[in-house]
Design a protein around this motif. Structure first.
Motif, PDB file in Angstrom:
ATOM      1  N   SER A  61       0.830  -1.211   0.000  1.00 17.32           N
ATOM      2  CA  SER A  61       0.000   0.000   0.000  1.00 17.32           C
ATOM      3  C   SER A  61       0.860   1.255   0.000  1.00 17.32           C
ATOM      4  O   SER A  61       0.528   2.267  -0.658  1.00 17.32           O
ATOM      5  CB  SER A  61      -0.922   0.008   1.230  1.00 17.32           C
ATOM      6  N   GLN A  62       1.997   1.200   0.760  1.00 21.83           N
ATOM      7  CA  GLN A  62       2.908   2.346   0.762  1.00 21.83           C
ATOM      8  C   GLN A  62       3.471   2.587  -0.649  1.00 21.83           C
ATOM      9  O   GLN A  62       3.580   3.731  -1.106  1.00 21.83           O
ATOM     10  CB  GLN A  62       4.067   2.095   1.747  1.00 21.83           C
ATOM     11  N   VAL A  63       3.840   1.510  -1.330  1.00 26.93           N
ATOM     12  CA  VAL A  63       4.389   1.638  -2.686  1.00 26.93           C
ATOM     13  C   VAL A  63       3.352   2.254  -3.622  1.00 26.93           C
ATOM     14  O   VAL A  63       3.653   3.159  -4.413  1.00 26.93           O
ATOM     15  CB  VAL A  63       4.856   0.269  -3.201  1.00 26.93           C
ATOM     16  N   LYS A  64       2.121   1.756  -3.556  1.00 28.20           N
ATOM     17  CA  LYS A  64       1.064   2.283  -4.422  1.00 28.20           C
ATOM     18  C   LYS A  64       0.829   3.777  -4.166  1.00 28.20           C
ATOM     19  O   LYS A  64       0.666   4.571  -5.099  1.00 28.20           O
ATOM     20  CB  LYS A  64      -0.241   1.520  -4.187  1.00 28.20           C
ATOM     21  N   ALA A  65       0.820   4.143  -2.892  1.00 25.94           N
ATOM     22  CA  ALA A  65       0.591   5.552  -2.559  1.00 25.94           C
ATOM     23  C   ALA A  65       1.704   6.434  -3.131  1.00 25.94           C
ATOM     24  O   ALA A  65       1.448   7.534  -3.660  1.00 25.94           O
ATOM     25  CB  ALA A  65       0.504   5.717  -1.040  1.00 25.94           C
ATOM     26  N   LEU A  66       2.937   5.957  -3.041  1.00 24.07           N
ATOM     27  CA  LEU A  66       4.055   6.732  -3.570  1.00 24.07           C
ATOM     28  C   LEU A  66       3.984   6.861  -5.092  1.00 24.07           C
ATOM     29  O   LEU A  66       4.211   7.939  -5.656  1.00 24.07           O
ATOM     30  CB  LEU A  66       5.377   6.072  -3.169  1.00 24.07           C
ATOM     31  N   LYS A  67       3.676   5.763  -5.753  1.00 26.39           N
ATOM     32  CA  LYS A  67       3.663   5.764  -7.218  1.00 26.39           C
ATOM     33  C   LYS A  67       2.482   6.522  -7.807  1.00 26.39           C
ATOM     34  O   LYS A  67       2.519   6.912  -8.978  1.00 26.39           O
ATOM     35  CB  LYS A  67       3.668   4.323  -7.740  1.00 26.39           C
ATOM     36  N   HIS A  68       1.448   6.740  -7.001  1.00 24.43           N
ATOM     37  CA  HIS A  68       0.284   7.463  -7.516  1.00 24.43           C
ATOM     38  C   HIS A  68       0.338   8.952  -7.216  1.00 24.43           C
ATOM     39  O   HIS A  68      -0.537   9.696  -7.648  1.00 24.43           O
ATOM     40  CB  HIS A  68      -1.010   6.879  -6.932  1.00 24.43           C
ATOM     41  N   HIS A  69       1.367   9.381  -6.486  1.00 22.70           N
ATOM     42  CA  HIS A  69       1.476  10.800  -6.181  1.00 22.70           C
ATOM     43  C   HIS A  69       2.273  11.478  -7.295  1.00 22.70           C
ATOM     44  O   HIS A  69       3.408  11.087  -7.589  1.00 22.70           O
ATOM     45  CB  HIS A  69       2.158  11.017  -4.834  1.00 22.70           C
ATOM     46  N   PRO A  70       1.712  12.517  -7.951  1.00 22.46           N
ATOM     47  CA  PRO A  70       2.377  13.104  -9.125  1.00 22.46           C
ATOM     48  C   PRO A  70       3.739  13.713  -8.826  1.00 22.46           C
ATOM     49  O   PRO A  70       4.618  13.730  -9.689  1.00 22.46           O
ATOM     50  CB  PRO A  70       1.383  14.168  -9.601  1.00 22.46           C
ATOM     51  N   ALA A  71       3.948  14.206  -7.592  1.00 22.13           N
ATOM     52  CA  ALA A  71       5.206  14.880  -7.288  1.00 22.13           C
ATOM     53  C   ALA A  71       6.379  13.924  -7.203  1.00 22.13           C
ATOM     54  O   ALA A  71       7.522  14.316  -7.437  1.00 22.13           O
ATOM     55  CB  ALA A  71       5.078  15.662  -5.981  1.00 22.13           C
ATOM     56  N   ILE A  72       6.126  12.662  -6.873  1.00 18.36           N
ATOM     57  CA  ILE A  72       7.238  11.721  -6.679  1.00 18.36           C
ATOM     58  C   ILE A  72       7.063  10.428  -7.473  1.00 18.36           C
ATOM     59  O   ILE A  72       7.803   9.471  -7.270  1.00 18.36           O
ATOM     60  CB  ILE A  72       7.396  11.374  -5.178  1.00 18.36           C
ATOM     61  N   SER A  73       6.124  10.409  -8.385  1.00 21.36           N
ATOM     62  CA  SER A  73       5.846   9.170  -9.118  1.00 21.36           C
ATOM     63  C   SER A  73       7.012   8.727  -9.997  1.00 21.36           C
ATOM     64  O   SER A  73       7.141   7.542 -10.321  1.00 21.36           O
ATOM     65  CB  SER A  73       4.587   9.339  -9.967  1.00 21.36           C
ATOM     66  N   LEU A  74       7.886   9.678 -10.389  1.00 25.18           N
ATOM     67  CA  LEU A  74       9.008   9.330 -11.259  1.00 25.18           C
ATOM     68  C   LEU A  74      10.227   8.829 -10.489  1.00 25.18           C
ATOM     69  O   LEU A  74      11.168   8.316 -11.092  1.00 25.18           O
ATOM     70  CB  LEU A  74       9.406  10.545 -12.115  1.00 25.18           C
ATOM     71  N   LEU A  75      10.228   8.986  -9.146  1.00 21.74           N
ATOM     72  CA  LEU A  75      11.348   8.486  -8.355  1.00 21.74           C
ATOM     73  C   LEU A  75      11.311   6.958  -8.286  1.00 21.74           C
ATOM     74  O   LEU A  75      10.236   6.364  -8.126  1.00 21.74           O
ATOM     75  CB  LEU A  75      11.308   9.043  -6.928  1.00 21.74           C
ATOM     76  N   PRO A  76      12.468   6.290  -8.385  1.00 19.09           N
ATOM     77  CA  PRO A  76      12.480   4.827  -8.249  1.00 19.09           C
ATOM     78  C   PRO A  76      12.147   4.423  -6.802  1.00 19.09           C
ATOM     79  O   PRO A  76      12.617   5.059  -5.849  1.00 19.09           O
ATOM     80  CB  PRO A  76      13.906   4.443  -8.627  1.00 19.09           C
ATOM     81  N   VAL A  77      11.354   3.397  -6.655  1.00 17.82           N
ATOM     82  CA  VAL A  77      10.963   2.880  -5.337  1.00 17.82           C
ATOM     83  C   VAL A  77      11.487   1.454  -5.213  1.00 17.82           C
ATOM     84  O   VAL A  77      11.160   0.584  -6.034  1.00 17.82           O
ATOM     85  CB  VAL A  77       9.436   2.907  -5.152  1.00 17.82           C
ATOM     86  N   VAL A  78      12.306   1.227  -4.194  1.00 15.67           N
ATOM     87  CA  VAL A  78      12.895  -0.091  -3.944  1.00 15.67           C
ATOM     88  C   VAL A  78      12.365  -0.619  -2.615  1.00 15.67           C
ATOM     89  O   VAL A  78      12.357   0.100  -1.608  1.00 15.67           O
ATOM     90  CB  VAL A  78      14.432  -0.009  -3.909  1.00 15.67           C
ATOM     91  N   VAL A  79      11.921  -1.864  -2.629  1.00 20.47           N
ATOM     92  CA  VAL A  79      11.418  -2.512  -1.420  1.00 20.47           C
ATOM     93  C   VAL A  79      12.536  -3.374  -0.817  1.00 20.47           C
ATOM     94  O   VAL A  79      13.130  -4.209  -1.517  1.00 20.47           O
ATOM     95  CB  VAL A  79      10.185  -3.370  -1.717  1.00 20.47           C
ATOM     96  N   LEU A  80      12.827  -3.149   0.496  1.00 20.63           N
ATOM     97  CA  LEU A  80      13.805  -3.964   1.219  1.00 20.63           C
ATOM     98  C   LEU A  80      13.049  -4.920   2.135  1.00 20.63           C
ATOM     99  O   LEU A  80      12.331  -4.487   3.056  1.00 20.63           O
ATOM    100  CB  LEU A  80      14.734  -3.072   2.046  1.00 20.63           C
ATOM    101  N   ALA A  81      13.183  -6.212   1.877  1.00 22.08           N
ATOM    102  CA  ALA A  81      12.471  -7.224   2.663  1.00 22.08           C
ATOM    103  C   ALA A  81      13.384  -7.759   3.765  1.00 22.08           C
ATOM    104  O   ALA A  81      14.538  -8.125   3.514  1.00 22.08           O
ATOM    105  CB  ALA A  81      12.001  -8.362   1.769  1.00 22.08           C
ATOM    106  N   THR A  82      12.847  -7.800   5.005  1.00 21.78           N
ATOM    107  CA  THR A  82      13.626  -8.340   6.123  1.00 21.78           C
ATOM    108  C   THR A  82      13.591  -9.855   6.148  1.00 21.78           C
ATOM    109  O   THR A  82      14.333 -10.478   6.906  1.00 21.78           O
ATOM    110  CB  THR A  82      13.077  -7.788   7.436  1.00 21.78           C
ATOM    111  N   GLU A  83      12.732 -10.462   5.349  1.00 23.06           N
ATOM    112  CA  GLU A  83      12.661 -11.911   5.241  1.00 23.06           C
ATOM    113  C   GLU A  83      12.339 -12.286   3.807  1.00 23.06           C
ATOM    114  O   GLU A  83      11.906 -11.465   3.011  1.00 23.06           O
ATOM    115  CB  GLU A  83      11.590 -12.466   6.194  1.00 23.06           C
ATOM    116  N   GLU A  84      12.594 -13.478   3.430  1.00 24.16           N
ATOM    117  CA  GLU A  84      12.415 -13.935   2.052  1.00 24.16           C
ATOM    118  C   GLU A  84      10.929 -13.973   1.693  1.00 24.16           C
ATOM    119  O   GLU A  84      10.091 -14.402   2.499  1.00 24.16           O
ATOM    120  CB  GLU A  84      13.040 -15.321   1.889  1.00 24.16           C
TER     121      GLU A  84
END
Length: 391
Positions: A61-84
């Motif tokens: 949900s955090q990723v979707k919110a970031l990617k749908h915001h016009p001001a920051i939608s072009l920034l790359p978003v990387v997810v860091l997982a603490t477990e596999e």
């Protein structure tokens, strides 16, 4: 060089900073919504979302919110997982819009993949700039091609115009393609024509065009420009000063239109001159024909009177011969001289009538040929051939 990175949902920033290395400068926020109000957001190169919960949907949900915001939608978003995470979960993150999903195990791999995400973003920006530039150049090329088509069509159409009004209106039709308006002045040998697109003329602008017609090719004042070429001048009221490329293109292309119009004005002047010359020839021919008719009539009267006078003389001499004491031979000689004089007089008279008739016929033929709206070349050549060349 340090790259500024936003980190969403991380509870241990010290550990994350050590893993990512000194080339990254981190700023921590609890949720994606907090990033929306940060100042200088354009300075950040990357957003990292920490996926540390048993339920990954919160991070998604955090990723979707970031990617749908016009001001920051072009920034790359990387997810860091603490477990596999399994394949379906990673696909769900990808579907949410993340650029990469990394399991935090190896620091070196983490740094490489984060840098790759940043470089991909930089490469995409450069590619976008190149595409924008290419699109701009393509638009300019298409615009130039469109302008060329307008000018070619104008040059084709202008040759079909039969008078100055038609020629002027055709120019105004072409000017619509450049989104400009103005006043036109045409200086023909037969008069001056001032007009606008509605066919009327404005006195002030007509005066300005006359006074500036000899001031060079371009006379610029504010948003208005006067363009002069030969027998035509155009006052443009709305030059695009805020668009230098369009401004220059209008000057170049409209000037070529004025060149075409000037050539057509010259051609129309020549046509009118030929019409006047034809009218002159017709009137002179008619006048000469009437003169020749009067001469012929007068010549005929004179010759008749001369012939009558000669015959009267002959009759008078013949009557007086018998009292002159001449013998028969002498009377016969005088009689022959008188008869020859009468015959010679009649012959000269008849030849004169023949010459007058030939000239009158030629003048009649000239009048007939030039009376037509379109003089035929073969008929004109035939008239020329009938006139002998003087040596």
């Amino acid at each position: 060089m340090q790259y500024k990175v936003l980190v969403v949902g991380c509870s241990d920033m010290d550990t994350l900073q050590r893993s990512m290395g000194e080339q990254f400068s981190l700023l921590s926020v609890a949720t994606a919504q907090e990033t929306f109000h940060l100042p200088d957001l354009e300075e950040y190169k990357l957003i990292v979302v920490v996926d540390k919960l048993a339920d990954p949907t919160a991070a998604q949900s955090q990723v979707k919110a970031l990617k749908h915001h016009p001001a920051i939608s072009l920034l790359p978003v990387v997810v860091l997982a603490t477990e596999e995470r399994d394949l379906d979960t990673r696909l769900a993150f990808y579907d949410a819009g993340c650029d990469d999903h990394i399991q935090m195990q190896d620091d070196a791999e983490l740094q490489v993949r984060l840098m790759k995400a940043i470089f991909n973003r930089i490469a995409n920006e450069q590619l976008k700039q190149q595409l924008d530039k290419a699109n701009e150049m393509a638009f300019i090329a298409m615009s130039d091609t469109s302008d060329l088509g307008v000018n070619i069509q104008f040059l084709l159409d202008i040759n079909q115009c039969e008078n100055l009004d038609q020629a002027g209106m055709r120019l105004f039709q072409a000017l619509k393609s450049y989104d400009i308006s103005g006043s036109l002045q045409i200086r023909s040998r037969f008069g001056e024509k001032n007009m606008e697109a509605n066919g009327m003329a404005k006195d002030l602008e007509s005066t300005l065009l006359s006074e500036c017609s000899d001031k060079g090719r371009y006379v610029d004042f504010g948003k208005r420009s006067i363009m002069n070429y030969g027998r035509v001048s155009l006052l443009v009221r709305n030059m695009p000063l805020d668009d230098p490329h369009k401004y220059g293109a209008i000057k170049d292309n409209v000037f070529s239109l004025l060149q075409g119009l000037d050539a057509r004005v010259g051609a129309l002047d020549n046509v009118e001159s030929l019409k006047l010359e034809s009218q002159l020839v017709v009137r002179l021919t008619n006048r000469m024909t009437h003169i020749m008719e009067d001469i012929e009539k007068g010549y005929h009267d004179v010759m008749v009177r001369i012939a009558d006078a000669v015959e009267d003389i002959a009759d008078g001499i013949e009557q007086e011969i018998q009292f002159l004491g001449m013998d028969e031979r002498q009377e016969k000689v005088i009689q022959q001289v008188l008869e020859k004089g009468i015959l010679d007089t009649n012959r000269v008279f008849n030849e004169g009538l023949k010459m007058d008739s030939s000239l009158t016929g030629y003048l009649t033929e000239v009048g007939r040929v030039f009376a037509s709206d379109k003089v035929k070349t073969d008929e004109l050549m035939a008239l020329v051939e009938k006139i002998p060349v003087q040596g």
